[in-house]
Design an enzyme around this catalytic site. Sequence first.
Site, mmCIF file in Angstrom:
data_model
loop_
_atom_site.group_PDB
_atom_site.id
_atom_site.type_symbol
_atom_site.label_atom_id
_atom_site.label_comp_id
_atom_site.label_asym_id
_atom_site.label_seq_id
_atom_site.Cartn_x
_atom_site.Cartn_y
_atom_site.Cartn_z
ATOM 1 N N HIS A 1 -15.045 -12.298 10.576
ATOM 2 C CA HIS A 1 -15.937 -12.059 9.257
ATOM 3 C C HIS A 1 -16.089 -11.007 9.437
ATOM 4 C CE1 HIS A 1 -17.933 -15.815 9.472
ATOM 5 N NE2 HIS A 1 -18.406 -16.019 10.823
ATOM 6 N N SER B 1 0.360 11.370 -2.399
ATOM 7 C CA SER B 1 -0.490 11.105 -4.068
ATOM 8 C C SER B 1 -0.106 12.286 -4.808
ATOM 9 C CB SER B 1 -1.773 11.134 -4.190
ATOM 10 O OG SER B 1 -3.089 11.379 -4.920
ATOM 11 N N LYS C 1 -3.741 13.047 1.179
ATOM 12 C CA LYS C 1 -3.107 11.953 1.205
ATOM 13 C C LYS C 1 -2.589 10.947 2.048
ATOM 14 C CE LYS C 1 -4.846 8.534 -0.623
ATOM 15 N NZ LYS C 1 -5.640 7.492 -2.038
ATOM 16 N N GLU D 1 1.112 -2.476 1.398
ATOM 17 C CA GLU D 1 0.624 -2.543 -0.388
ATOM 18 C C GLU D 1 1.294 -2.981 -1.104
ATOM 19 O OE1 GLU D 1 -2.017 1.011 -1.505
ATOM 20 O OE2 GLU D 1 -0.895 1.891 0.007
#
Length: 475
Positions: A172, A293, A299, A306
């Site tokens: 979980h 970024s 970043k 991804e």
Amino acid sequence: MSQSEKNTMNNPSTPKTNQAWGGRFNEPVDEFVARFTASVNFDQRFYRQDIQGSIAHAKMLCTANVLTADEREQIIVGLQEIEVQIESGEFVWSVPLEDVHMNIEAALTDKIGIVGKKLHTGRSRNDQVATDIKLWLRDQIDLIGPLLTRLQQGMIELAASEANTIMPGFTHLQTAQPVTFGHHLLAWNEMLERDYSRLQDCRARLNQSPLGAAALAGTTYPIDRQFTADALFFDKPTENSLDSVSDRDFAIEFCAFSSILMTHLSRMSEELVLWTSAQFQFINLPDRFCTGSSIMPQKKNPDVPELVRGKTGRVNGHLIALLTLMKSQPLAYNKDNQEDKEPLFDAVDTVRDCLRAFADMIPAIESRKEEMYEAARRGFSTATDLADYLVGKGIAFRDSHEIVGKSVAYGIAENKDLSEMSLEELQQFSGEISADVFDVLTLEGSVAARDHLGGTAPAQVKAAAQRALAKLGAR
Ligand code: ARG
């Protein structure tokens, strides 16, 4: 626009009607319809397999005394020259000639004259295209298999070197019990092991030659289907001509393999994305697999995982596209089948790219052992071990569960992990607890205790990695 597409568009000598089937037609096909029905812009991709199939067919026609040896040689030499022309980019593809098959046949006839027109004896584009896709897909499978192996090799080697690295295991997405990072990586490898076996299953079922089924019913010529099957390294000819020209199960199976593989890569990607975040900090991905970024200077984004996660969607789409393509088709060949190619091509390209990205990236993962260890320590991950300890002292599991639950509640209130409590504090909850409890409350003790086949104990992980590497070696 690719060079071959430019060639296709600018070809001034493109004939106005299709000479391969124009006989019964009174007017040329509508220009838009010609473009709408043509597949040459994408099926030219398997020109090599088309030529390979034609050469096998020509050799067979000669043994069947349909072609003379001289005709066979002219055809083979002509096809080989065409292959060279295609590879050098000088071949001009024609849209009115519809597809790769008729483009190559027309070029052959241009080259060698009337003999070129004999090549199509005893065959149809229907068995030809089925053969071509199978040959092409088989070649691709033989490229994808080693890519999967390379990825697994890097993953297993990393697992072996991380056999002692402790991290939280989750259910979980809540801290559950400590595991080793090596164990987690070997779980990933199991997924890929099944993918490899699915890929080989697909290859084995695919590997039957449709050539000789002709349009749908077979042919009146004395063809030798075993001959072409052998020449093209198929295991055997297919059994039924109607099925041969209409079966696209192999493309669906490949896309099913691809979807399941991509689902696995996507799940791994999701974990990599989580683990590189400031909230987890379990791993570093080297800069070469990340991008920055344009607005936020701090970043470093895990773009590779991804994107792999994102590309899973398009591959799942291709599987659905092919299933839907086939679901209502009557026997035998229907033009619908031309729509099988682009989804299959894109599934192959996507899978190859994603496997390559993963095979390069996985061995470059740097584990942040202290952060993983701290995270495992924080989440009461040895609570089950304490419960098992109390069972060992004669307490029923449900009662020990209750006792440990109270200890955890106390730990939350006092901001202390179980292993940080004093013996006296622990004894408030059960008089059965004695000093030996600290052996099981440590993370090292917890993982080492799960010492059986499939368990997370470092010794088991090392042995499992060795077995997994041995399996790769046997491929
Ligand atoms: N371009 C066609 C395809 O991809 C080749 C077979 C065409 N056969 C036919 N009878 N129109 O399926």
